[in-house]
Write a protein that holds these residues in place. Structure first.
Motif, PDB file in Angstrom:
ATOM      1  N   ALA A  70       8.401   4.980   7.810  1.00  0.00           N
ATOM      2  CA  ALA A  70       8.463   3.699   8.510  1.00  0.00           C
ATOM      3  C   ALA A  70       8.530   3.913  10.017  1.00  0.00           C
ATOM      4  CB  ALA A  70       9.668   2.896   8.018  1.00  0.00           C
ATOM      5  N   ARG A  71       9.325   4.876  10.442  1.00  0.00           N
ATOM      6  CA  ARG A  71       9.452   5.126  11.883  1.00  0.00           C
ATOM      7  C   ARG A  71       8.151   5.687  12.468  1.00  0.00           C
ATOM      8  NH1 ARG A  71      10.465   9.746  14.703  1.00  0.00           N
ATOM      9  NH2 ARG A  71      11.184  10.913  12.863  1.00  0.00           N
ATOM     10  N   VAL A  72       7.633   6.732  11.871  1.00  0.00           N
ATOM     11  CA  VAL A  72       6.487   7.431  12.441  1.00  0.00           C
ATOM     12  C   VAL A  72       5.228   6.573  12.374  1.00  0.00           C
ATOM     13  CG1 VAL A  72       4.945   9.410  12.131  1.00  0.00           C
ATOM     14  CG2 VAL A  72       7.429   9.725  12.036  1.00  0.00           C
ATOM     15  N   ILE A  73       4.960   5.972  11.228  1.00  0.00           N
ATOM     16  CA  ILE A  73       3.742   5.168  11.090  1.00  0.00           C
ATOM     17  C   ILE A  73       3.877   3.875  11.880  1.00  0.00           C
ATOM     18  CG2 ILE A  73       2.234   3.977   9.439  1.00  0.00           C
ATOM     19  CD1 ILE A  73       2.893   6.206   7.439  1.00  0.00           C
ATOM     20  N   GLY A  74       5.097   3.366  12.019  1.00  0.00           N
ATOM     21  CA  GLY A  74       5.299   2.201  12.874  1.00  0.00           C
ATOM     22  C   GLY A  74       4.936   2.492  14.317  1.00  0.00           C
ATOM     23  N   VAL A  75       5.338   3.660  14.811  1.00  0.00           N
ATOM     24  CA  VAL A  75       4.981   4.064  16.173  1.00  0.00           C
ATOM     25  C   VAL A  75       3.476   4.254  16.292  1.00  0.00           C
ATOM     26  CG1 VAL A  75       5.184   5.921  17.867  1.00  0.00           C
ATOM     27  CG2 VAL A  75       7.227   5.074  16.696  1.00  0.00           C
ATOM     28  N   LEU A  76       2.864   4.895  15.304  1.00  0.00           N
ATOM     29  CA  LEU A  76       1.420   5.095  15.335  1.00  0.00           C
ATOM     30  C   LEU A  76       0.677   3.766  15.383  1.00  0.00           C
ATOM     31  CD1 LEU A  76       1.076   7.955  12.691  1.00  0.00           C
ATOM     32  CD2 LEU A  76       0.517   8.125  15.123  1.00  0.00           C
ATOM     33  N   ALA A  77       1.131   2.809  14.583  1.00  0.00           N
ATOM     34  CA  ALA A  77       0.467   1.503  14.555  1.00  0.00           C
ATOM     35  C   ALA A  77       0.522   0.842  15.932  1.00  0.00           C
ATOM     36  CB  ALA A  77       1.118   0.613  13.504  1.00  0.00           C
ATOM     37  N   ALA A  78       1.687   0.876  16.553  1.00  0.00           N
ATOM     38  CA  ALA A  78       1.816   0.270  17.874  1.00  0.00           C
ATOM     39  C   ALA A  78       0.939   0.977  18.899  1.00  0.00           C
ATOM     40  CB  ALA A  78       3.284   0.310  18.312  1.00  0.00           C
ATOM     41  N   GLU A  79       0.875   2.280  18.820  1.00  0.00           N
ATOM     42  CA  GLU A  79       0.090   3.056  19.771  1.00  0.00           C
ATOM     43  C   GLU A  79      -1.413   2.851  19.583  1.00  0.00           C
ATOM     44  OE1 GLU A  79      -0.714   7.783  20.595  1.00  0.00           O
ATOM     45  OE2 GLU A  79       1.320   7.137  20.094  1.00  0.00           O
ATOM     46  N   LEU A  80      -1.846   2.722  18.326  1.00  0.00           N
ATOM     47  CA  LEU A  80      -3.273   2.647  18.020  1.00  0.00           C
ATOM     48  C   LEU A  80      -3.792   1.217  17.915  1.00  0.00           C
ATOM     49  CD1 LEU A  80      -3.386   5.473  15.317  1.00  0.00           C
ATOM     50  CD2 LEU A  80      -4.136   5.621  17.694  1.00  0.00           C
ATOM     51  N   GLY A  81      -2.918   0.236  18.074  1.00  0.00           N
ATOM     52  CA  GLY A  81      -3.357  -1.147  18.003  1.00  0.00           C
ATOM     53  C   GLY A  81      -3.647  -1.621  16.598  1.00  0.00           C
ATOM     54  N   ALA A  82      -2.829  -1.188  15.644  1.00  0.00           N
ATOM     55  CA  ALA A  82      -3.007  -1.556  14.240  1.00  0.00           C
ATOM     56  C   ALA A  82      -1.707  -2.138  13.703  1.00  0.00           C
ATOM     57  CB  ALA A  82      -3.410  -0.325  13.423  1.00  0.00           C
ATOM     58  N   ALA A  83      -1.757  -2.644  12.489  1.00  0.00           N
ATOM     59  CA  ALA A  83      -0.558  -3.087  11.781  1.00  0.00           C
ATOM     60  C   ALA A  83      -0.201  -2.029  10.739  1.00  0.00           C
ATOM     61  CB  ALA A  83      -0.795  -4.431  11.104  1.00  0.00           C
ATOM     62  N   ALA A  84       1.086  -1.754  10.587  1.00  0.00           N
ATOM     63  CA  ALA A  84       1.543  -0.770   9.611  1.00  0.00           C
ATOM     64  C   ALA A  84       1.824  -1.449   8.272  1.00  0.00           C
ATOM     65  CB  ALA A  84       2.803  -0.078  10.114  1.00  0.00           C
ATOM     66  N   VAL A  85       1.408  -0.795   7.200  1.00  0.00           N
ATOM     67  CA  VAL A  85       1.657  -1.270   5.840  1.00  0.00           C
ATOM     68  C   VAL A  85       2.227  -0.097   5.051  1.00  0.00           C
ATOM     69  CG1 VAL A  85       0.685  -2.481   3.851  1.00  0.00           C
ATOM     70  CG2 VAL A  85      -0.432  -2.673   6.088  1.00  0.00           C
ATOM     71  N   PHE A  86       3.197  -0.386   4.161  1.00  0.00           N
ATOM     72  CA  PHE A  86       3.876   0.691   3.444  1.00  0.00           C
ATOM     73  C   PHE A  86       3.888   0.429   1.937  1.00  0.00           C
ATOM     74  CE2 PHE A  86       5.714   0.385   7.704  1.00  0.00           C
ATOM     75  CZ  PHE A  86       5.471   1.673   8.155  1.00  0.00           C
ATOM     76  N   PRO A  87       3.963   1.503   1.133  1.00  0.00           N
ATOM     77  CA  PRO A  87       4.012   1.340  -0.322  1.00  0.00           C
ATOM     78  C   PRO A  87       5.421   1.084  -0.851  1.00  0.00           C
ATOM     79  CG  PRO A  87       3.873   3.652   0.226  1.00  0.00           C
ATOM     80  CD  PRO A  87       3.794   2.904   1.535  1.00  0.00           C
ATOM     81  N   PHE A  88       6.393   1.010   0.033  1.00  0.00           N
ATOM     82  CA  PHE A  88       7.779   0.768  -0.348  1.00  0.00           C
ATOM     83  C   PHE A  88       8.271  -0.479   0.387  1.00  0.00           C
ATOM     84  CE2 PHE A  88       7.337   4.012   2.948  1.00  0.00           C
ATOM     85  CZ  PHE A  88       7.997   3.424   4.008  1.00  0.00           C
TER      86      PHE A  88
END
Length: 223
Positions: A70-88
């Motif tokens: 959640a932390r790492v992919i959340g940061v990636l999403a913000a940096e890359l201009g995307a929305a983060a989605v998780f399987p949990f």
């Protein structure tokens, strides 16, 4: 940032890999406004050193991998201009298994688990990036790696609880509680290890972590 190669390069710095992507359409469960959904999971060579050094693994709190994701992919999403989605984090849960098959990089194996074109039965999805743009996507494999494979996975389970007949999850947990089950518990599922695709890519530390976490949850195996 756009372009799947650029996304792959960036997520790789955090020990992740692009495990598939597809152009979203109505009814596939992608977030509204998604043009391209990019599936992320551990990169075999880079993931474990990154996660092993994380605060989430060190703090002895529950669900370290989910919190790290959640932390790492959340940061990636913000940096890359995307929305983060998780399987949990559900219910409801995002349909990651369906998305994996939709990507054209994963299929249902003879034992019912997902098999990935590069990672075999050890594929695991930690999240996805939903881009508004329709990114250019690479050509897909022509067929499943199971086509023409002698399917050593079918007879690999030492407890006989995972095979063509399906998966006896309580039986698996009972096996892991025995001395004989220690090999699966510490090195990872024998069925997954039997897959020739991606053989040798996974570290025992990572596969043992996943199996120990699975057994501790007494839940379904990570896809």
């Amino acid at each position: 940032m756009t372009g799947l190669d650029a996304v792959s390069l960036r997520v790789g710095r955090d020990g992740l890999a692009v495990l598939g992507a597809f152009h979203a359409a109505d009814g596939d469960g992608a977030p509204a406004g998604t043009g391209t959904l990019v599936l992320l999971g551990p990169e075999p060579e880079g993931f474990w050193p990154v996660f092993a050094a994380s605060g989430e693994l060190a703090d002895a709190k529950a669900d370290p991998l989910d919190r790290w994701s959640a932390r790492v992919i959340g940061v990636l999403a913000a940096e890359l201009g995307a929305a983060a989605v998780f399987p949990f984090g559900g219910p409801p849960y995002a349909p990651f298994l369906a998305w994996a098959r939709r990507s054209g990089m994963a299929w249902t194996s003879p034992v019912g688990l997902l098999v990935h074109a590069r990672l075999g039965l050890f594929v695991s999805y930690r999240g996805a990036l939903a881009f508004a743009e329709r990114l250019a996507l690479p050509p897909l494999p022509a067929r499943s790696p199971c086509d023409g494979c002698p399917a050593p996975c079918l007879d690999a389970c030492p407890a006989g609880v995972l095979g063509a007949q399906g998966y006896d999850v309580p039986g698996c947990h009972a096996w892991l509680d025995t001395a004989a089950g220690g090999d699966c518990l510490t090195r990872g599922c024998a069925v997954r290890r039997a897959c020739p695709v991606g053989a040798g890519l996974q570290s025992a530390a990572r596969t043992g972590f996943h199996m120990t976490a699975f057994h501790g949850r007494q839940g379904a195996c990570d896809a």
